[in-house]
Design a protein around this motif. Structure first.
Motif, PDB file in Angstrom:
ATOM      1  N   LEU A 106       0.944  -1.157  -0.066  1.00  0.00           N
ATOM      2  CA  LEU A 106      -0.039   0.035   0.074  1.00  0.00           C
ATOM      3  C   LEU A 106       0.766   1.219  -0.176  1.00  0.00           C
ATOM      4  CD1 LEU A 106      -2.672  -1.037   2.631  1.00  0.00           C
ATOM      5  CD2 LEU A 106      -2.947  -0.942   0.106  1.00  0.00           C
ATOM      6  N   ARG A 107       0.329   2.398  -0.373  1.00  0.00           N
ATOM      7  CA  ARG A 107       0.980   3.643  -0.559  1.00  0.00           C
ATOM      8  C   ARG A 107      -0.021   4.774  -0.571  1.00  0.00           C
ATOM      9  NH1 ARG A 107       6.244   5.271  -0.329  1.00  0.00           N
ATOM     10  NH2 ARG A 107       6.688   7.238  -0.460  1.00  0.00           N
ATOM     11  N   GLY A 121      -3.461   5.960  -4.305  1.00  0.00           N
ATOM     12  CA  GLY A 121      -3.114   4.854  -3.531  1.00  0.00           C
ATOM     13  C   GLY A 121      -4.075   4.829  -2.321  1.00  0.00           C
ATOM     14  N   TRP A 122      -4.715   6.009  -1.829  1.00  0.00           N
ATOM     15  CA  TRP A 122      -5.663   5.917  -0.775  1.00  0.00           C
ATOM     16  C   TRP A 122      -7.168   5.173  -1.197  1.00  0.00           C
ATOM     17  CZ3 TRP A 122      -5.766   6.798   4.337  1.00  0.00           C
ATOM     18  CH2 TRP A 122      -7.143   6.483   4.851  1.00  0.00           C
ATOM     19  N   LEU A 176       1.601   2.974   4.809  1.00  0.00           N
ATOM     20  CA  LEU A 176       0.782   3.690   4.012  1.00  0.00           C
ATOM     21  C   LEU A 176       1.849   4.902   3.164  1.00  0.00           C
ATOM     22  CD1 LEU A 176      -2.322   4.435   6.211  1.00  0.00           C
ATOM     23  CD2 LEU A 176      -2.213   3.074   3.879  1.00  0.00           C
ATOM     24  N   GLY A 177       3.182   4.841   3.544  1.00  0.00           N
ATOM     25  CA  GLY A 177       4.059   5.671   2.833  1.00  0.00           C
ATOM     26  C   GLY A 177       4.209   7.079   3.425  1.00  0.00           C
ATOM     27  N   VAL A 178       3.575   7.112   4.733  1.00  0.00           N
ATOM     28  CA  VAL A 178       3.939   8.499   5.385  1.00  0.00           C
ATOM     29  C   VAL A 178       5.292   8.568   5.661  1.00  0.00           C
ATOM     30  CG1 VAL A 178       3.302   9.931   7.370  1.00  0.00           C
ATOM     31  CG2 VAL A 178       1.587   8.370   6.195  1.00  0.00           C
ATOM     32  N   ASP A 213      12.143   6.027  10.518  1.00  0.00           N
ATOM     33  CA  ASP A 213      11.687   7.480   9.969  1.00  0.00           C
ATOM     34  C   ASP A 213      10.508   8.105  11.131  1.00  0.00           C
ATOM     35  OD1 ASP A 213      13.831   7.512   8.326  1.00  0.00           O
ATOM     36  OD2 ASP A 213      12.136   6.901   6.512  1.00  0.00           O
ATOM     37  N   VAL A 214       9.716   7.322  11.493  1.00  0.00           N
ATOM     38  CA  VAL A 214       8.474   7.618  12.355  1.00  0.00           C
ATOM     39  C   VAL A 214       9.062   8.503  13.511  1.00  0.00           C
ATOM     40  CG1 VAL A 214       6.595   6.798  13.579  1.00  0.00           C
ATOM     41  CG2 VAL A 214       7.355   5.605  11.452  1.00  0.00           C
ATOM     42  N   PRO A 215       8.598   9.692  13.711  1.00  0.00           N
ATOM     43  CA  PRO A 215       9.158  10.661  14.887  1.00  0.00           C
ATOM     44  C   PRO A 215       9.070  10.112  16.237  1.00  0.00           C
ATOM     45  CG  PRO A 215       7.495  11.615  13.637  1.00  0.00           C
ATOM     46  CD  PRO A 215       7.701  10.412  12.917  1.00  0.00           C
TER      47      PRO A 215
END
Length: 347
Positions: free
Chosen positions: A59-60, A66-67, A263-265, A271-273
């Motif tokens: 998914l992206r 993509g959504w 989901l490509g966020v 990388d998730v903060p």
């Protein structure tokens, strides 16, 4: 990293045994993949390969195409929930999975309008869902409450109807009101009246924001909807002033690391903060979002914090405490959970 000894060898504490609250889990998305396959067979629903291949779909969702694909897969899965016994099975199995991952309190989010056409309307649907929650609590011992979520893609008047319905059932276990779907569609302020109805009825406001769009969507949730919690909220990390505001107000962000990557966020788990929010003092409640589509449940989110962000056991325990503090659990339940988290850390 703090370690304990098991069998003479150093080992990290088991994250499945860490008591925690689960505050960001969507109804259909909580389903076991095996259950989806069985229900599809039961009703003769032809599922796309993305839902039958045994692996999470690729998914992206950072673009509209993509959504749309993500939403289409979700809708296909939801179409397999057609009878009260299907709802009962989903909630029971979700509770069982949560307990395996150390969850001691679950707040599951649902848009009842999505199920109403097959279950006889909005009110019968809420009755079926809440009856299923009551039965699952009795069978498993897990504390479960419900958040009713409006859909950004629908008219704000529909959201007001849902808010009134949620307030009507507040004494049956509905504790909050949310706003989900593509946050790039529908301004938060368009739903301000619905959230006012919910808040006036004693429900906490927990809209989605700061996932597919940036910090502005989090600010809108705070300013226009008076949010007590933010679904996701990770993009607030891009605005230090907003981080301070979240920390000062004690607004809990329901952060779903695996979902963010799927989901490509963000490109990678590291990388998730998580560290940025944690160090800024923003309360977080890690959540699995939609395990059916993203392939991991609650404990795996804590494992991401440990493995990819270097959270030691004391910090992981604090994340669990933050999930409990951000919940709608009654004070005695919170106190017991916090004490048990201390016990996990003490070994």
């Amino acid at each position: 990293m703090e370690r304990v000894r098991v069998g003479g060898e150093a080992a990290s504490r088991d994250l499945r045994e860490l008591p925690k609250a689960h505050l960001h889990l969507h109804f259909t998305g909580s389903m076991r993949p095996s259950t989806l396959l069985e229900l599809a067979d039961k009703y003769g629903v032809h599922l796309p390969e993305a839902l039958t291949g045994g692996e999470p779909p690729k998914l992206r969702a950072t673009d509209e195409r993509g959504w749309f694909r993500f939403q289409r897969l979700y809708d296909m899965a939801r179409s397999c929930l057609r009878a009260p016994e299907d709802i009962q099975r989903l909630v029971r199995e979700t509770a069982q999975e949560d307990i395996r991952d150390g969850s001691r309190w679950l707040e599951i989010q649902v848009d009842p309008t999505s199920y109403a056409p097959r279950l006889g309307g909005l009110i019968p649907t809420m009755e079926v869902i809440l009856d299923a929650v009551d039965a699952a609590q009795r069978e498993t011992g897990l504390g479960i409450r419900v958040l009713v979520a409006a859909n950004r893609m629908k008219h704000p008047l529909d959201a007001r109807t849902l808010a009134r319905l949620a307030v009507r059932y507040a004494d049956r276990g509905i504790v909050g009101f949310g706003l989900s779907n593509d946050e790039r569609r529908g301004m938060a302020r368009d739903f301000d009246r619905a959230f006012a109805i919910a808040r006036d009825g004693g429900l906490l406001a927990a809209p989605h924001g700061g996932e597919l769009t940036g910090p502005a969507s989090v600010r809108d949730c705070l300013d226009d909807l008076d949010a007590a919690r933010i679904g996701h909220g990770v993009r607030a990390a891009e605005d230090p002033r907003l981080l301070r505001r979240l920390a000062e107000r004690g607004v809990t962000c329901e952060v779903c690391p695996a979902s963010n990557v799927a989901l490509g966020v963000y490109e990678k788990p590291e990388d998730v903060p998580l560290r940025t929010l944690f160090d800024a003092g923003v309360p977080m409640a890690l959540g699995a979002d939609d395990p059916l589509l993203f392939g991991s449940r609650l404990a795996a989110q804590y494992e991401i914090a440990r493995t990819h962000h270097g959270f030691d056991d004391a910090e992981l325990a604090e994340l669990a405490r933050q999930s409990v503090r951000g919940s709608a659990a009654p004070a005695p339940v919170r106190d017991e959970l916090l004490a048990d988290i201390d016990g996990w850390l003490a070994g």
